[in-house]
Design an enzyme around this catalytic site. Structure first.
Site: not given
Length: 296
Positions: A45, A120, A152
């Site tokens: 990321e 995300k 994440c």
């Protein structure tokens, strides 16, 4: 047997002085991975944050938001690397501007030049100051496997993994960046839980080193269900902590379907939706006022 080879690159941000330095760093790692003949290579990321190490902007938020100006060069770089080496590259995530907003965007580059994106969806609290959340989860058909990108914090929410698994995902790529060891293990343990719950493979990949004065901690791992025919601890491979390196594992996607049908634990099929059908309605009622204020 339907084998898929996955490589994960733990990436240590270095003292880049230009985009060309960053590009050379990435090209070296992709060439190193090519020796393993992977079908997929995944980066962490926001690993493009290495570019912040030559930024003279004093404000940390403006430093990060400034990454978006490198988007065209970043896309061109990884489209070329995927084509040159002949495998898919999950080029971590990068900040992309769209419609006046910034999105932490995961990219999948295919050898034939396709560019696929996943924003995300679950923002870590500090991210809400400078990025906007995505609102859709994707499953990408690559010809080698059906894959999704859960960036994440997205991996810490069971519903996200369950949704893409039910949509057909066999491999979850989780590019990650965590500032301390606790944060790393929070994501890693959640990744292993998702692998067990949904009987999928998870490739978790970390950003390392220091960026704009922030220290990142991590390692890379490729995780499997904990059942017969898989590694005893559900770890196909993992790297040492805080070492830039590439780890590779060969996985059998057909084994996932076998264990879903007749494994010791058939967790994907045994969930009790009748017991939790009111859960999301309750959460929406409870969170609606706070969410409305938060996302203004």
């Amino acid at each position: 047997m339907a084998t898929v080879r996955i490589s994960a690159a733990a990436f240590r941000a270095g003292p880049a002085r230009s985009f060309d330095d960053f590009a050379d760093h990435c090209a070296r790692l992709v060439s190193q991975a090519a020796a393993e003949q992977p079908d997929f290579l995944v980066f962490p990321e926001l690993f493009t944050a290495e570019l912040l190490n030559f930024s003279e902007e004093p404000d940390l938020v403006r430093k990060f938001t400034g990454l978006a100006r490198h988007t065209a060069d970043y896309v061109s770089l990884f489209r070329g690397l995927a084509s040159k080496h002949g495998f898919h590259v999950v080029a971590g995530s990068h900040l992309k501007e769209a419609g006046g907003k910034l999105y932490n965007t995961g990219y999948l580059f295919s050898p034939d030049g396709q560019v696929m994106e996943q924003r995300k969806c679950h923002l870590f609290p500090v991210e809400t100051a400078w990025t906007s959340p995505g609102d859709r989860l994707e499953v990408f058909e690559t010809g080698k496997a059906r894959v999704s990108i859960l960036i994440c914090y997205d991996l810490e929410f069971p519903e996200a993994s369950r949704l893409v698994t039910l949509m057909g995902a066999e491999i979850l790529f989780s590019p990650s960046a965590t500032l301390d060891e606790q944060g790393y293990w929070r994501v890693r343990h959640c990744g292993h839980a998702r692998s067990v719950e949904d009987q999928v493979y998870v490739a978790h990949c970390s950003l390392l080193g220091e960026v704009a004065g922030l220290p990142f901690w991590g390692m890379s791992s490729i995780l499997t269900p904990c059942d017969l025919g898989f590694p005893l601890k559900g770890i196909a491979v993992e790297s040492p902590p805080n070492v830039e390196t590439i780890v590779t594992a060969e996985l059998d996607t057909e084994r996932l379907y076998e264990v879903r049908r007749q494994g010791a634990a058939t967790t994907l099929e045994d969930r009790r939706p009748d017991m939790i059908e009111g859960l999301y309605a309750m959460e929406m009622r409870r969170q609606a006022p706070a969410k409305a204020e938060r996302w203004k």
